[in-house]
Design a protein around this motif. Structure first.
Motif, short mmCIF file in Angstrom:
data_model
loop_
_atom_site.label_atom_id
_atom_site.label_comp_id
_atom_site.label_asym_id
_atom_site.label_seq_id
_atom_site.Cartn_x
_atom_site.Cartn_y
_atom_site.Cartn_z
N GLU A 1 0.68 -1.19 -0.09
CA GLU A 1 0.03 -0.06 0.08
C GLU A 1 0.80 1.18 -0.01
O GLU A 1 2.08 1.30 0.09
CB GLU A 1 -1.02 -0.06 1.21
N ALA A 2 0.13 2.57 -0.44
CA ALA A 2 0.81 3.67 -0.26
C ALA A 2 1.95 3.93 0.87
O ALA A 2 3.02 4.33 0.52
CB ALA A 2 0.09 4.92 -0.58
N ASN A 3 1.56 3.67 1.89
CA ASN A 3 2.12 3.91 3.23
C ASN A 3 3.49 3.22 3.10
O ASN A 3 4.47 3.61 3.90
CB ASN A 3 1.50 3.58 4.43
N ASP A 4 3.36 2.03 2.41
CA ASP A 4 4.88 1.09 2.40
C ASP A 4 6.03 2.14 1.74
O ASP A 4 7.10 1.73 2.04
CB ASP A 4 4.68 0.11 1.68
N PHE A 5 5.61 3.20 0.90
CA PHE A 5 6.58 4.13 0.21
C PHE A 5 6.72 5.40 0.78
O PHE A 5 7.19 6.22 0.09
CB PHE A 5 6.08 4.11 -1.14
N SER A 6 6.23 5.33 2.00
CA SER A 6 6.02 6.68 2.70
C SER A 6 6.92 6.67 4.07
O SER A 6 6.80 5.61 4.41
CB SER A 6 4.75 7.27 2.87
N PHE A 7 7.58 8.10 4.31
CA PHE A 7 7.96 8.10 6.01
C PHE A 7 7.70 9.48 6.33
O PHE A 7 7.37 10.50 5.37
CB PHE A 7 9.47 7.87 5.77
N SER A 8 7.06 9.72 7.51
CA SER A 8 6.77 10.97 7.96
C SER A 8 7.43 11.29 9.25
O SER A 8 8.09 10.39 9.84
CB SER A 8 5.47 10.92 8.54
N GLY A 9 7.83 12.50 9.10
CA GLY A 9 8.92 13.16 10.51
C GLY A 9 9.92 13.95 10.06
O GLY A 9 10.54 14.19 11.12
N LEU A 10 10.40 13.72 8.88
CA LEU A 10 11.68 14.49 8.52
C LEU A 10 11.35 16.34 8.65
O LEU A 10 12.63 16.96 8.71
CB LEU A 10 12.25 14.55 7.19
N HIS A 11 10.34 16.64 9.02
CA HIS A 11 10.14 18.25 9.55
C HIS A 11 10.73 18.29 10.80
O HIS A 11 10.90 19.39 11.37
CB HIS A 11 8.96 18.65 9.20
N ILE A 12 10.72 17.25 11.72
CA ILE A 12 11.04 17.03 13.06
C ILE A 12 12.58 17.29 13.34
O ILE A 12 13.26 16.20 12.69
CB ILE A 12 10.46 16.04 13.93
N ALA A 13 13.02 18.20 13.90
CA ALA A 13 14.32 18.26 14.45
C ALA A 13 14.91 17.33 15.24
O ALA A 13 14.38 16.81 16.26
CB ALA A 13 14.54 19.86 15.06
#
Ligand SMILES: *[C@@H]1O[C@H](CO)[C@@H](O)[C@H](O)[C@H]1NC(C)=O
Length: 209
Positions: A46-58
């Motif tokens: 699914e799409a989430n397998d190709f996604s990562f969240s959180g690179l905006h966090i220091a």
């Protein structure tokens, strides 16, 4: 001739292999060991397998180095498996450093999002030439595969860089940790001769890493 063949063979293997299918999203908790990670059934991808969240966090730079690397490698982003690239965010406190290290499997290209960052790499023997430069926001720099390199925030504010790397799993060898912090220790007389240091200094360094 044989030496040349051996060298080209090594160079070919120094980047990730090309893919044989559209993707190979890694399957968590697979028991089989392969070079890379085992593929999940493509029908379950699914799409989430190709996604990562959180690179905006220091990243938290409250540590002795004053820097923090947030990796987005195949281990963090399952869809990267077999695709031969990865990225990372690097945060620096004022005058923080990312210490001398090397990526055994990847060339790295880095851009500065915020601040001023001194970067450098050292060429292999016998020259061991230091190639260094101070980068400003928007500047891009490349660290060739395998070479020892470092970064240092040379400003009084925080600095941020984004790096892309030519492997799904570039590997990191931090020189000080590998040499003085191996498990078990490298015999101290080996290191005292190699670094031309008194044995006591070597033992002190070994106790720190
Ligand atoms: C950052 O790391 C330090 C040292 O480990 C810790 O004391 C502190 O709570 C951390 N700060 C945040 C915001 O997580």
């Amino acid at each position: 001739m044989v030496a040349h063949l051996a060298l080209s063979f090594w160079l070919v293997l120094a980047v990730d292999q090309s893919t044989l299918q559209d993707f190979c999203v890694s399957q968590p908790n697979a028991q089989v060991l392969v070079n890379g990670l085992v593929c999940k059934d493509p029908k379950l991808v699914e799409a989430n397998d190709f996604s990562f969240s959180g690179l905006h966090i220091a990243g938290n730079t409250s540590n002795p180095l004053g820097s923090k690397v947030t990796p987005v490698f195949a281990a963090q982003l399952p869809g990267l498996n077999t695709l031969g690239i990865a990225m990372a965010r690097i945060d620096f406190a004022p005058w923080g450093i990312n210490p001398p290290h090397t990526h055994p499997r990847a060339t790295e290209i880095l851009t500065v999002l915020q601040g001023s960052i001194e970067v450098g790499f050292v060429t292999s023997n016998p020259d061991n030439r230091l190639i260094r430069k101070v980068l400003q926001q928007g500047d891009v720099f490349v660290f060739p595969i395998g070479l020892i390199h470092f970064q240092r925030n040379v400003g009084d504010g925080n600095a941020i860089a984004i790096a892309a790397l030519g492997s799904q799993n570039p590997g990191v060898i931090t020189i000080a940790n590998a040499v003085f912090g191996s498990n078990p220790d490298i015999a101290s007389d080996v290191l005292s001769k190699a670094f031309q240091l008194d044995n006591g200094v070597v033992k002190n360094l070994q106790s720190k890493f």
